[in-house]
Design a protein around this motif. Structure first.
Motif, PDB file in Angstrom:
ATOM      1  N   PRO A 250       0.801  -1.230   0.000  1.00 43.85           N
ATOM      2  CA  PRO A 250       0.000   0.000   0.000  1.00 43.85           C
ATOM      3  C   PRO A 250       0.836   1.283   0.000  1.00 43.85           C
ATOM      4  O   PRO A 250       0.631   2.157  -0.839  1.00 43.85           O
ATOM      5  N   PHE A 251       1.786   1.389   0.915  1.00 43.25           N
ATOM      6  CA  PHE A 251       2.601   2.597   0.950  1.00 43.25           C
ATOM      7  C   PHE A 251       3.640   2.618  -0.158  1.00 43.25           C
ATOM      8  O   PHE A 251       3.881   3.659  -0.774  1.00 43.25           O
ATOM      9  N   MET A 252       4.279   1.497  -0.433  1.00 43.47           N
ATOM     10  CA  MET A 252       5.329   1.477  -1.445  1.00 43.47           C
ATOM     11  C   MET A 252       4.785   1.785  -2.836  1.00 43.47           C
ATOM     12  O   MET A 252       5.483   2.387  -3.658  1.00 43.47           O
ATOM     13  N   THR A 253       3.546   1.408  -3.107  1.00 46.05           N
ATOM     14  CA  THR A 253       2.924   1.754  -4.389  1.00 46.05           C
ATOM     15  C   THR A 253       2.767   3.269  -4.505  1.00 46.05           C
ATOM     16  O   THR A 253       3.094   3.867  -5.532  1.00 46.05           O
ATOM     17  N   LEU A 254       2.271   3.886  -3.443  1.00 45.59           N
ATOM     18  CA  LEU A 254       2.129   5.347  -3.436  1.00 45.59           C
ATOM     19  C   LEU A 254       3.489   6.017  -3.529  1.00 45.59           C
ATOM     20  O   LEU A 254       3.670   6.965  -4.308  1.00 45.59           O
ATOM     21  N   PHE A 255       4.453   5.541  -2.781  1.00 45.90           N
ATOM     22  CA  PHE A 255       5.798   6.122  -2.793  1.00 45.90           C
ATOM     23  C   PHE A 255       6.405   6.032  -4.193  1.00 45.90           C
ATOM     24  O   PHE A 255       6.942   7.016  -4.720  1.00 45.90           O
TER      25      PHE A 255
END
Length: 168
Positions: free
Chosen positions: A73-78
């Protein structure tokens, strides 16, 4: 004298089919703004809440948060906050689009202020905290990590504004 009122053509990306360029600009503003929001949340209340805990407990909690941060979830946004502005800059410069320099500046700010700061500041501190989940580890981590996180927050906000300005 400039007017603050919008003319129909001023919102070209809302009034007709969206080009790849327009889509990349909208997505650039969105993903950099969302990434900045995540960093702002940490700067404004997550770390503040951790500071209310005993230092060793704060260190353990933050290390657990850090290990969850590297999930999709966060790594996709990052990753999107890096790749989308860079793609927009390439499309803008190659196509000679108005505002290409703004989104190029947005991409540069993200690369230096988000990716560079994360890799050079926050991640090494995260790694050190993972090895020292005690009061001393928290004391060495808290303030430097927060300062670097403030830089990431501001960088994402600036990148988002630059991408939004390229839409105008």
């Amino acid at each position: 004298m400039p007017t603050i009122l919008l003319r129909p053509g001023d919102l070209r990306w809302l009034t007709g089919p969206m080009s790849l360029w327009d889509l990349l600009l909208v997505l650039s503003a969105l993903v950099t703004g969302l990434a900045g929001g995540v960093f702002a949340a940490f700067s404004t209340f997550v770390v503040a809440g951790l500071r209310r805990l005993e230092p060793a407990d704060a260190a353990t909690a933050m290390a657990a948060i850090n290990s969850d941060a590297v999930r999709p979830p966060f790594m996709t946004l990052f990753g999107a906050a890096i790749l989308v502005p860079v793609a927009a800059a390439v499309v803008g410069l190659a196509g000679g689009h108005d505002g290409a320099w703004l989104v190029t500046a947005s991409a540069a700010v993200v690369l230096l202020g988000m990716l560079g700061v994360t890799a050079g500041g926050n991640v090494p501190l995260n790694d050190r905290l993972a090895s020292h989940r005690d009061a001393a580890g928290w004391a060495a981590f808290d303030r430097p990590w927060s300062r670097w996180n403030h830089v990431r927050t501001v960088a994402c906000a600036v990148a988002s504004v630059l991408a939004a300005l390229a839409l105008a």
